[in-house]
Design a protein around this motif. Sequence first.
Motif, PDB file in Angstrom:
ATOM      1  N   ALA A 188      -4.583  -2.361  -9.843  1.00 33.97           N
ATOM      2  CA  ALA A 188      -5.169  -1.279  -9.041  1.00 33.97           C
ATOM      3  C   ALA A 188      -4.228  -0.865  -7.916  1.00 33.97           C
ATOM      4  O   ALA A 188      -4.075   0.332  -7.627  1.00 33.97           O
ATOM      5  CB  ALA A 188      -6.517  -1.721  -8.475  1.00 33.97           C
ATOM      6  N   SER A 189      -3.582  -1.832  -7.277  1.00 40.70           N
ATOM      7  CA  SER A 189      -2.648  -1.508  -6.192  1.00 40.70           C
ATOM      8  C   SER A 189      -1.398  -0.829  -6.735  1.00 40.70           C
ATOM      9  O   SER A 189      -0.883   0.122  -6.126  1.00 40.70           O
ATOM     10  CB  SER A 189      -2.269  -2.787  -5.441  1.00 40.70           C
ATOM     11  OG  SER A 189      -3.397  -3.360  -4.806  1.00 40.70           O
ATOM     12  N   ASN A 213       0.832  -1.206   0.000  1.00 42.97           N
ATOM     13  CA  ASN A 213       0.000   0.000   0.000  1.00 42.97           C
ATOM     14  C   ASN A 213       0.866   1.255   0.000  1.00 42.97           C
ATOM     15  O   ASN A 213       2.093   1.197   0.195  1.00 42.97           O
ATOM     16  CB  ASN A 213      -0.958   0.006   1.199  1.00 42.97           C
ATOM     17  CG  ASN A 213      -0.224  -0.168   2.519  1.00 42.97           C
ATOM     18  OD1 ASN A 213       0.680   0.603   2.837  1.00 42.97           O
ATOM     19  ND2 ASN A 213      -0.596  -1.190   3.293  1.00 42.97           N
ATOM     20  N   GLU A 214       0.192   2.390  -0.190  1.00 40.06           N
ATOM     21  CA  GLU A 214       0.877   3.669  -0.299  1.00 40.06           C
ATOM     22  C   GLU A 214       1.559   4.083   0.997  1.00 40.06           C
ATOM     23  O   GLU A 214       2.635   4.697   0.971  1.00 40.06           O
ATOM     24  CB  GLU A 214      -0.123   4.763  -0.698  1.00 40.06           C
ATOM     25  CG  GLU A 214      -0.959   4.443  -1.926  1.00 40.06           C
ATOM     26  CD  GLU A 214      -2.293   3.783  -1.599  1.00 40.06           C
ATOM     27  OE1 GLU A 214      -3.331   4.361  -1.973  1.00 40.06           O
ATOM     28  OE2 GLU A 214      -2.279   2.715  -0.958  1.00 40.06           O
ATOM     29  N   ALA A 248      -2.224   2.768  -7.517  1.00 37.44           N
ATOM     30  CA  ALA A 248      -2.386   3.592  -6.314  1.00 37.44           C
ATOM     31  C   ALA A 248      -1.042   3.933  -5.692  1.00 37.44           C
ATOM     32  O   ALA A 248      -0.802   5.081  -5.287  1.00 37.44           O
ATOM     33  CB  ALA A 248      -3.277   2.860  -5.307  1.00 37.44           C
TER      34      ALA A 248
END
Length: 305
Positions: free
Chosen positions: A148-149, A124-125, A152
Amino acid sequence: MSAAVGLTLGPVLFHWDAEAWRDFHFRIADEAPVDTVAVGEVVCSKRLPFLADHLPAVVGRLEAAGKRVLLSSLALVTQERERRWTAELASGSGPTMVEANDVSALAPLAGRPHAIGPFVNVYNEATAAWLAARGARRLCLPPELPAASIAAIAAAAPPGLAVEVFAFGRVPLAISARCYHARAHGLAKDNCRFVCARDPDGMTVDTLDGERFLAVNGLQTLSHGCANLIEDAPRLARMGVAALRLSPQRCDMVAVARTFRAVLDGRMEPAEGRAALARLYPAAPFVNGFLHGRPGAEYVAATAP
């Protein structure tokens, strides 16, 4: 296609003959259109001595050719000697950037520019931003992440953090303290006789039904299929991905790099690039399922941009 998308050659994951490993990197230095090359032993610390004598010459040749060099750490640290080696690598690499493949390397690297390899779980970010704040300048995302990940994380990446995606090669899935290769040959890990060298492209594992399923490389489990995101390259470029990683297989990796570069530069259509790679590496089927949110062993054909 954006020429700003770079190419990285990952570390050789397999146990190649030391001279062949050296000569492979000499040719990469002289002929391959890659910007960054990661070198070093990632899978098994017992293999480290085989590369030690050749590593300075390889690093020197690559840097003289204008390549950025990353010194890769082990992906699994379980013993005291491995901990010491990791700490020494992280603290004594000089101007050459270290690529951390295990979180044990992060503490001695804190505050210094370094890279994060695909064996560190960054999903994740927030994790990417935390690593960047501690000095990470490059981040190769784990190969199981869906598009999608990736999008992001790339969109939220702090300035100065280059996000990279694993784009070619058998997919690293797991690593264990036990040596599968040794056990398959009736040997113990401590007396393995380096049988992994018999399979310089990985040892195929079949299901009980005789279907090719995985590949074994010493302590490591990889996919049988070879990741190939060349048809997905336009989409990845639009996401803001900074580089694509090519993981060495027993094939002409200079030609593989040239094919990816031609597609990234718009000189070759992605479908044409896939066909060229199939000729270069016919040993395993291509897969890209993870990127498309599907089982990793699948291949999803590219649609029109």
